[in-house]
Design an enzyme around this catalytic site. Sequence first.
Site, PDB file in Angstrom:
ATOM      1  CG  LEU A 523      79.468 -17.343  31.205  1.00  0.00           C
ATOM      2  CD1 LEU A 523      80.254 -16.059  31.372  1.00  0.00           C
ATOM      3  CD2 LEU A 523      80.061 -18.444  32.059  1.00  0.00           C
ATOM      4  N   GLY A 526      70.254 -12.657  30.070  1.00  0.00           N
ATOM      5  CA  GLY A 526      69.709 -11.439  30.650  1.00  0.00           C
ATOM      6  C   GLY A 526      68.742 -10.768  29.707  1.00  0.00           C
ATOM      7  N   GLY A 529      70.437 -10.125  26.388  1.00  0.00           N
ATOM      8  CA  GLY A 529      70.651 -11.314  25.577  1.00  0.00           C
ATOM      9  C   GLY A 529      71.561 -12.287  26.297  1.00  0.00           C
ATOM     10  N   PRO A 530      72.060 -13.337  25.608  1.00  0.00           N
ATOM     11  CG  PRO A 530      72.696 -14.822  23.925  1.00  0.00           C
ATOM     12  CD  PRO A 530      71.773 -13.679  24.196  1.00  0.00           C
ATOM     13  CG  ASP A 642      68.103  -3.219  35.983  1.00  0.00           C
ATOM     14  OD1 ASP A 642      67.247  -3.493  36.847  1.00  0.00           O
ATOM     15  OD2 ASP A 642      68.360  -3.964  35.037  1.00  0.00           O
TER      16      ASP A 642
END
Length: 828
Positions: A523, A526, A529-530, A642
């Site tokens: 998808l 980040g 990680g994936p 964040d």
Amino acid sequence: MELVRNTNLSALLVLLSCFCLQFGSATDTITAAKFINDSETIISNGGDFKLGFFSPPNSTDRYVGIWYAEISVFTVVWVANRNNPLKNSSGILTISEVGNLVVLDGQKKVLWSSNLTNSVVNSSAQLLDSGNLVLQGNTTGTFLWESFQHPSDTFMKNMKISTDVRTGKKVQLTSWKSPSDPSIGNFSAGIEVRNIPEIFIWNDSNTYWRSGPWNGQIFIGIPDMISVYLDGFNLVPDNDGTFYLSFSFSNDSFTTKFVLNAQGNIQQTYFDTGDDHWGIEWSALNTDCDVYGRCGAFGSCNSQNSPICSCIPGFEPKNRKEWNRGNWTSGCVRRRPLQCERVNNGSDGGKKDGFLKLTKMKVPDFTDRSSAQEEKCRNQCLENCSCVAYAFDAGIGCMPWTGSLIDLQKFSSGGIDLYVRLAYSELDKEGNVKVIVTVTVIIGVIFSGICIYLLWRWMSKQKGKMHLPLSQLTKIYEHREEEEMGDDNHGDNVNQAKLEELPILNLQELASSTNSFHQSNKLGQGGFGPVYKGKLSDGQEIAVKRLSKASGQGLEEFLNEMVVISKLQHRNLVRLLGCCIEGEEKMLVYEYMPNKSLDLFLFDSVKPKLLDWKRRFNIIEGISRGLLYLHRDSRLKIIHRDLKASNILLDEELNPKISDFGMARIFGGNEDQANTTRVVGTYGYMSLEYAMKGQFSEKSDVFSFGVLLLEIISGRRNSSFYACFQAWKMWNADNIVALTDPIIREPCFEMEILRCIHVGLLCVQDFANDRPSVSIVISMLKSEIIDLPLPKQPAFTERQIAPDASSSQNNLSKCSINNVTVTMVQGR
């Protein structure tokens, strides 16, 4: 009388309908009666391409060309009058009296023509949705001429590059002279059919690059083609001896093309709608080894070596002095003559020649071809004294070489095996080398076995640590938070962070649900990680967030997110379904959000149209409610740290959910502010006090929310602190139109949008005390607070950095990492 009136009205309607139909059908067509001048364009029926006059960058010359209509970056794919530009805007594109498509200047002089000898009077030209400009007869409808048969520098899907073996006629690409000059450059590219078809790039008449032979599926001289182009390219021969190359991908939304640039390199580019630019997917020439014949005859090029050129085994430099200076054009010569050569010279024949196997090779140029099977191919080459090498490919068959081996290249992956013929004495030397290598390898294996055993013992101990109960993992988290926050900040807030019961999923179950984490299920990517889409055995769709070994984040952020979000339940927060910790694998499992993240909607070229003002306001309200829950309504006070568009996920109804709590921090009931020596977050969303001093609080999240609110209204990505100052400047000048996304500019929403901008500017004020709390922000958005205070001018860059620089250095003296999370979306 009434009947006559109705009849006249019907006739009028029919005439108007005919006129409208004729007018509508003419938008993509040129005739002798409907030409276009310099200020006009035509557009294909589906709106994909435009045809008209343009000037290249840094040039005032005018050309007729075709370009993408729906891509924001102006990109020309075909040019008519390449070598005859117009010097002013008096040009006309029309159909001549004899039926040719022509470009005329102000004096009606023909600068370019389709130049058909069998043209048809009263023909017309139409721009198709494929980007092909076709000239057709009005009666037959057949294509008399088409731009796809006369390409410029661009190869698009559904085009055909071709070569007629009998006549030598070619349809090929020709480069521009420069980005500012579309006239025909030095480079051309097309199909060359000697014995097996290949793609060539020529510099004038000299070969500059070649693809290697086509085996029915791939060009075997392109090492990564198996994984990239297997379903794209097709090269087929016609019955009349013409070879056609075309490509198309199953995903029509993927806009891609191949361009022969002015430097002679073919590059596949794709349009990245998120970043609004053309990215490079593949290049023909990536290293010096890709240039044709770089190492001369019998020389092999390897870009991983220094120097890159070496003679293949059994050969030595023809001119040693030049070779040592880096001039490899003279190539290499054989050290020992072959057995058949010695027999012909009257010498003792000696033992027979043999073959040395070279693996992962780009096969040489000028190959022959036969239908012999692999073993027979070897024997045929051995029986022919002129045969110096052979290779075998299942799709091609036997490939022998009888001349010099030109354009050899060693790949790190891909390629095929090449068998080079050597004298027996050379093979014996190679055999001695093999013995030495074999002994060395055996010794190395024994030594490695000892190291592996010791490593296994160490990993066994470490593996036990990775399977600690969640309660003990929480203790690790608490200890690390103490180190970051300091001894004064590890009281009640950490002790409250006891991990509640959280479902533990095993690795095999998650691998099965994501098809072994297949690329098609990915998808996004980040800082953690994936993220992969999956479906559990009960049919529930999930999103699996997998910690990457290359990630800047690690166990600390993983435990932090697991501890924080497991305590939270709110409609505007993403829901954590479980986790997985096995060996080196660390994964978090979330509910699946079908519409992915907010940034994909806001900053895309098409998707912002799906976000009208009502939906955007609903998203703003949802984010603020989720933030209020984090700050005030949950059992723990959470500072996200964040908050940004890529961390706002959208469900099937476009309702927002805050995600990514890897950087979040838990506050105790009496705490309002904390310091950290480890600043994390994303540039442009961080408040002044946090970025410079490491101080964070509720007001830090409020600042990020203000930036996000302004992004939602403007539809533009915030890339620096200066953007807040620009927003304030436009608001202060009452220039709200320039600040608002054109999609949501409607008079009925003007006051509500203005109020939201006002609130956003209050949230991004420099000093934390000036910013409202989230609860007050919500009251302002709902107009419960009518009179809003004036926002102070954001002057971060001009006023604050210098005074705070010294204190920043003191506060962050222990800082070793400045983590910035980045989200990348990969097209599929």
